[in-house]
Design a protein around this motif. Sequence first.
Motif, PDB file in Angstrom:
ATOM      1  N   VAL A 282       0.929  -1.043   0.001  1.00 34.82           N
ATOM      2  CA  VAL A 282       0.158   0.012  -0.109  1.00 34.82           C
ATOM      3  C   VAL A 282       1.005   1.252  -0.002  1.00 34.82           C
ATOM      4  CG1 VAL A 282      -1.734   1.310   1.163  1.00 34.82           C
ATOM      5  CG2 VAL A 282      -1.672  -1.283   1.210  1.00 34.82           C
ATOM      6  N   VAL A 283       0.627   2.256  -0.756  1.00 30.29           N
ATOM      7  CA  VAL A 283       1.670   3.140  -1.280  1.00 30.29           C
ATOM      8  C   VAL A 283       0.985   4.533  -0.929  1.00 30.29           C
ATOM      9  CG1 VAL A 283       3.324   3.959  -3.035  1.00 30.29           C
ATOM     10  CG2 VAL A 283       2.670   1.732  -3.136  1.00 30.29           C
ATOM     11  N   ASP A 284       1.886   5.320  -0.170  1.00 30.94           N
ATOM     12  CA  ASP A 284       1.393   6.650   0.125  1.00 30.94           C
ATOM     13  C   ASP A 284       1.636   7.576  -1.077  1.00 30.94           C
ATOM     14  OD1 ASP A 284       0.872   8.477   2.488  1.00 30.94           O
ATOM     15  OD2 ASP A 284       2.187   9.580   1.038  1.00 30.94           O
ATOM     16  N   LEU A 285       0.520   8.112  -1.555  1.00 31.58           N
ATOM     17  CA  LEU A 285       0.596   9.004  -2.691  1.00 31.58           C
ATOM     18  C   LEU A 285       1.090  10.034  -2.743  1.00 31.58           C
ATOM     19  CD1 LEU A 285      -3.059   8.246  -3.931  1.00 31.58           C
ATOM     20  CD2 LEU A 285      -1.145   8.225  -5.333  1.00 31.58           C
ATOM     21  N   ALA A 286       1.260  10.658  -1.374  1.00 24.33           N
ATOM     22  CA  ALA A 286       1.897  12.163  -1.326  1.00 24.33           C
ATOM     23  C   ALA A 286       3.585  11.931  -1.405  1.00 24.33           C
ATOM     24  CB  ALA A 286       1.791  12.707  -0.118  1.00 24.33           C
TER      25      ALA A 286
ATOM     26  N   MET B 273     -11.626   9.859   7.754  1.00 25.07           N
ATOM     27  CA  MET B 273     -11.232   8.655   7.324  1.00 25.07           C
ATOM     28  C   MET B 273     -10.148   8.683   6.411  1.00 25.07           C
ATOM     29  SD  MET B 273     -15.091   6.918   7.120  1.00 25.07           S
ATOM     30  CE  MET B 273     -14.252   4.970   6.690  1.00 25.07           C
ATOM     31  N   ARG B 274      -9.149   7.787   6.474  1.00 22.85           N
ATOM     32  CA  ARG B 274      -8.001   7.644   5.368  1.00 22.85           C
ATOM     33  C   ARG B 274      -8.800   6.852   4.034  1.00 22.85           C
ATOM     34  NH1 ARG B 274      -3.721   3.830   5.020  1.00 22.85           N
ATOM     35  NH2 ARG B 274      -1.863   4.789   4.380  1.00 22.85           N
ATOM     36  N   VAL B 275      -8.296   7.333   2.884  1.00 26.73           N
ATOM     37  CA  VAL B 275      -8.939   6.652   1.821  1.00 26.73           C
ATOM     38  C   VAL B 275      -7.820   6.442   0.944  1.00 26.73           C
ATOM     39  CG1 VAL B 275      -9.983   7.381  -0.371  1.00 26.73           C
ATOM     40  CG2 VAL B 275     -10.362   8.548   1.576  1.00 26.73           C
ATOM     41  N   ILE B 276      -8.003   4.757   0.520  1.00 26.92           N
ATOM     42  CA  ILE B 276      -6.997   3.961  -0.135  1.00 26.92           C
ATOM     43  C   ILE B 276      -7.809   3.574  -1.584  1.00 26.92           C
ATOM     44  CG2 ILE B 276      -5.765   1.788  -0.378  1.00 26.92           C
ATOM     45  CD1 ILE B 276      -5.442   1.942   2.414  1.00 26.92           C
ATOM     46  N   ALA B 277      -7.159   3.711  -2.629  1.00 25.03           N
ATOM     47  CA  ALA B 277      -7.755   3.365  -3.942  1.00 25.03           C
ATOM     48  C   ALA B 277      -7.222   1.839  -4.449  1.00 25.03           C
ATOM     49  CB  ALA B 277      -7.498   4.123  -5.103  1.00 25.03           C
ATOM     50  N   GLU B 278      -8.078   1.151  -4.717  1.00 29.00           N
ATOM     51  CA  GLU B 278      -7.668  -0.251  -5.193  1.00 29.00           C
ATOM     52  C   GLU B 278      -7.475  -0.570  -6.550  1.00 29.00           C
ATOM     53  OE1 GLU B 278      -9.584  -3.521  -2.120  1.00 29.00           O
ATOM     54  OE2 GLU B 278     -11.119  -2.147  -2.925  1.00 29.00           O
TER      55      GLU B 278
ATOM     56  N   VAL C  28      -4.924   0.198  -8.772  1.00 34.87           N
ATOM     57  CA  VAL C  28      -4.483   1.257  -9.632  1.00 34.87           C
ATOM     58  C   VAL C  28      -3.551   0.676 -10.566  1.00 34.87           C
ATOM     59  CG1 VAL C  28      -3.298   3.641  -9.649  1.00 34.87           C
ATOM     60  CG2 VAL C  28      -5.070   2.778  -8.023  1.00 34.87           C
ATOM     61  N   GLU C  29      -3.812   0.645 -11.881  1.00 40.33           N
ATOM     62  CA  GLU C  29      -2.966   0.275 -12.933  1.00 40.33           C
ATOM     63  C   GLU C  29      -2.258   1.005 -13.794  1.00 40.33           C
ATOM     64  OE1 GLU C  29      -5.446  -2.643 -14.826  1.00 40.33           O
ATOM     65  OE2 GLU C  29      -5.699  -4.055 -13.146  1.00 40.33           O
ATOM     66  N   THR C  30      -2.675   2.250 -13.907  1.00 37.67           N
ATOM     67  CA  THR C  30      -1.729   3.129 -14.795  1.00 37.67           C
ATOM     68  C   THR C  30      -1.428   4.478 -14.065  1.00 37.67           C
ATOM     69  OG1 THR C  30      -3.980   4.368 -15.170  1.00 37.67           O
ATOM     70  CG2 THR C  30      -3.401   2.381 -16.523  1.00 37.67           C
ATOM     71  N   GLU C  31      -0.350   5.071 -14.755  1.00 35.37           N
ATOM     72  CA  GLU C  31      -0.066   6.338 -14.198  1.00 35.37           C
ATOM     73  C   GLU C  31      -1.084   7.396 -14.183  1.00 35.37           C
ATOM     74  OE1 GLU C  31       2.756   7.369 -12.552  1.00 35.37           O
ATOM     75  OE2 GLU C  31       3.580   5.219 -12.809  1.00 35.37           O
ATOM     76  N   SER C  32      -1.927   7.537 -15.161  1.00 35.78           N
ATOM     77  CA  SER C  32      -2.902   8.480 -15.574  1.00 35.78           C
ATOM     78  C   SER C  32      -3.866   8.205 -14.112  1.00 35.78           C
ATOM     79  CB  SER C  32      -3.645   8.528 -16.577  1.00 35.78           C
ATOM     80  OG  SER C  32      -4.522   7.030 -16.764  1.00 35.78           O
TER      81      SER C  32
ATOM     82  N   PHE D  86      -2.688   4.009  -2.385  1.00 31.95           N
ATOM     83  CA  PHE D  86      -3.218   3.082  -3.095  1.00 31.95           C
ATOM     84  C   PHE D  86      -2.662   1.843  -3.393  1.00 31.95           C
ATOM     85  CE2 PHE D  86       0.382   4.723  -5.504  1.00 31.95           C
ATOM     86  CZ  PHE D  86       0.900   3.821  -6.344  1.00 31.95           C
ATOM     87  N   GLN D  87      -2.899   0.944  -4.016  1.00 29.47           N
ATOM     88  CA  GLN D  87      -2.420  -0.350  -4.143  1.00 29.47           C
ATOM     89  C   GLN D  87      -2.739  -0.761  -5.565  1.00 29.47           C
ATOM     90  OE1 GLN D  87      -4.928  -2.038  -0.591  1.00 29.47           O
ATOM     91  NE2 GLN D  87      -4.394  -3.889  -1.910  1.00 29.47           N
ATOM     92  N   GLY D  88      -1.967  -1.469  -6.252  1.00 32.43           N
ATOM     93  CA  GLY D  88      -2.265  -1.851  -7.553  1.00 32.43           C
ATOM     94  C   GLY D  88      -0.933  -2.387  -8.411  1.00 32.43           C
ATOM     95  N   TYR D  89      -1.195  -2.774  -9.376  1.00 32.49           N
ATOM     96  CA  TYR D  89      -0.076  -3.374 -10.564  1.00 32.49           C
ATOM     97  C   TYR D  89       0.865  -2.070 -10.769  1.00 32.49           C
ATOM     98  CZ  TYR D  89      -1.485  -8.269 -10.325  1.00 32.49           C
ATOM     99  OH  TYR D  89      -1.708  -9.459  -9.766  1.00 32.49           O
ATOM    100  N   VAL D  90       0.344  -1.005 -10.880  1.00 39.19           N
ATOM    101  CA  VAL D  90       1.252   0.121 -11.254  1.00 39.19           C
ATOM    102  C   VAL D  90       2.597   0.275 -10.305  1.00 39.19           C
ATOM    103  CG1 VAL D  90       0.117   2.201  -9.953  1.00 39.19           C
ATOM    104  CG2 VAL D  90       1.164   2.483 -12.086  1.00 39.19           C
ATOM    105  N   PHE D  91       2.128  -0.126  -9.199  1.00 44.22           N
ATOM    106  CA  PHE D  91       3.401   0.007  -8.279  1.00 44.22           C
ATOM    107  C   PHE D  91       4.121  -1.439  -8.047  1.00 44.22           C
ATOM    108  CE2 PHE D  91       5.815  -0.234  -4.248  1.00 44.22           C
ATOM    109  CZ  PHE D  91       6.373   0.905  -4.186  1.00 44.22           C
ATOM    110  N   GLY D  92       3.016  -2.396  -7.895  1.00 42.52           N
ATOM    111  CA  GLY D  92       3.578  -3.587  -7.533  1.00 42.52           C
ATOM    112  C   GLY D  92       2.623  -4.803  -7.441  1.00 42.52           C
ATOM    113  N   PRO D  93       2.642  -5.969  -7.788  1.00 40.03           N
ATOM    114  CA  PRO D  93       1.571  -6.920  -7.656  1.00 40.03           C
ATOM    115  C   PRO D  93       1.994  -7.667  -6.248  1.00 40.03           C
ATOM    116  CG  PRO D  93       3.410  -8.094  -8.988  1.00 40.03           C
ATOM    117  CD  PRO D  93       3.810  -6.529  -8.650  1.00 40.03           C
TER     118      PRO D  93
END
Length: 613
Positions: A376-380, A561-566, A568-572, A585-592
């Motif tokens: 799970v990656v911090d977007l900031a 509340m903290r928000v996490i997006a599930e 996420v596959e693209t840079e856009s 967020f978490q997703g394949y754009v960062f790692g499976p």
Amino acid sequence: MGATRRLAAGDLTARTGELSGPTELNQLAQVFDDMAATLQRRQAESERAQQALRDSEARYRLIVETAEEGIFIIDPDGDTVFVNAMMAGMLGYSVDEMRGRPIFDFMDEEMGSLARHGLLRRQGIRQQQDVRFRRKDGGDLWTIVAANPIAESDGRCLGTLAMVTDITERKRAEDHLIYLAHHDSLTGLPNRTLFNDRLQQSLIDAARRERVVAVLFMDLDRFKTINDTLGHEVGDVLLRAVSGRLKDCIRTGDTVARLGGDEFIVLLPDVGHADDVGRIAQKVLDVFDQPFSIDGREFFVTTSIGITLYPFDGKDVDGLVKNADVAMYRAKEQGRNSYQFYTAEMTAKSHENLALENALRGALDRNELVLHYQPVVDLASGEVSGMEALLRWRHPGLGMIMPQRFIPIAEESGLIVPIGEWALSTACRQARAWQQQGYVPLRLAVNLSARQFYQRNLAEVIARALKDSGLDPVWLELELTESLLMQNAELTHATLRTLNTMGVRLSIDDFGTGYSSLGYLKRFPLDTLKISRSFVRDVPADPDDAAIVSAIIAMAHTLEMRVIAEDVETESQRAFLRAQACDAFQGYVFGPPLPPEEFTRYLPKPRLRRSST
């Protein structure tokens, strides 16, 4: 002469008084006296016989009038010649009201026809039959009528004498037993036996008229969770409420039955088109939109429906019901709260599922289940701030099986409880092991199924996993689904409060796919909201999804509340989420998701760090 005049006047005691002698006159007087004595004796015998007859008639009338059975006599035409008070009273009439009328006037048309055939056409024969009389007040009187012919010496039938025994209570008991044999005792709906009989009759009729018959097999989603958590009494009340709604949404002539447990089945005996069946199935789903209120508590319950059509999906009762059951499980696999029409491919899928379930029962003992971890990656900051433990099945013959393939099977079979406990315990031990190796602590997210959540010993299971692993509760986050939270708000709130008191963080997973309600977000002690992949998938290209995601983020932040997006596959997608101030967020754009030995590449190296909670 005086004696003869007295005798002629009827005095049979008259005698001549002449003594016997040789004269002709004496002999004549003796003959007269003998005749008078004979007449006197015969009169006495006649009077005794008549008295005996009167006594016999009195005894007969007493027996007839005080008999506990009804008695009537009819002539050859069926008209009532005699009826006793008991018979009249049984029917609510007076004797005078019944006398002279055809006995069949006191029956309904159907029974009157049957009785007329039995009593009149078979006159002269002793017979016994069940007869249903119609009382004066309109009620039914079931009786056994024992009919005996009344015949002349020459054999000519003069009528029928009938003894009538009231068996109404026995008939009611028999009818009740028949009803119980064909109806569900809890809901009053037809049971499997009656349903199968009606389906068989519908198939015969459909074959003759070349019509379509539909069978809808229904199973309540996650009902066992409610039953196990709140007890069978609440479950029974819910089943009765469900049966009431189902009866209200079917057509006249259709049949809804309960097969047992939380399984219901609907027969549509005359279908014009498959689209009509789909509309009825959707109507059934729609009646579950509103919550069920039981003892002041609200329950959201959904159902999954499998549909088969005669003659396309089966030619007999067993085949249609079995294939509808297969289609129902397909509906559950597709996310529940839906309906599926049967296809031949589903049978192969059903056999495959059964094989998987059998294999899954020993998977834990054979060490075939493993956990992978996704960062799970911090977007900031772009740094890894947490991880989610995800279950995998390393099947010896099929290779790596994804959770979406076997988790529904585990939930339906109840295997999800021991598997979930193992996953929680294993993940906690792994997280603590990494901490002990000097890596920076990361918050660990573990999914809880509905069955796990409503287990009475949930708090003990979690406490034991934390204690055995040594993991501080602050690093554990439990993920729950929306539909789980809405099943029983009162019990859910109490359970969440207990977990929150333990120091465990709570997250709602796949937000927006279930019973979304702002009320429970405010009421429940939730820390994190995870946006469903269904909304993230098409942002930022889809303006509707983009607007929904932006609104969810803003709302969650307002509720602190903290928000996490599930997924996420693209840079856009990542750029859009960062612009909307999404937290992580978490997703394949960062790692499976990766096995533990590979996931260590994402673990932050030891460094001076601030206390994080």
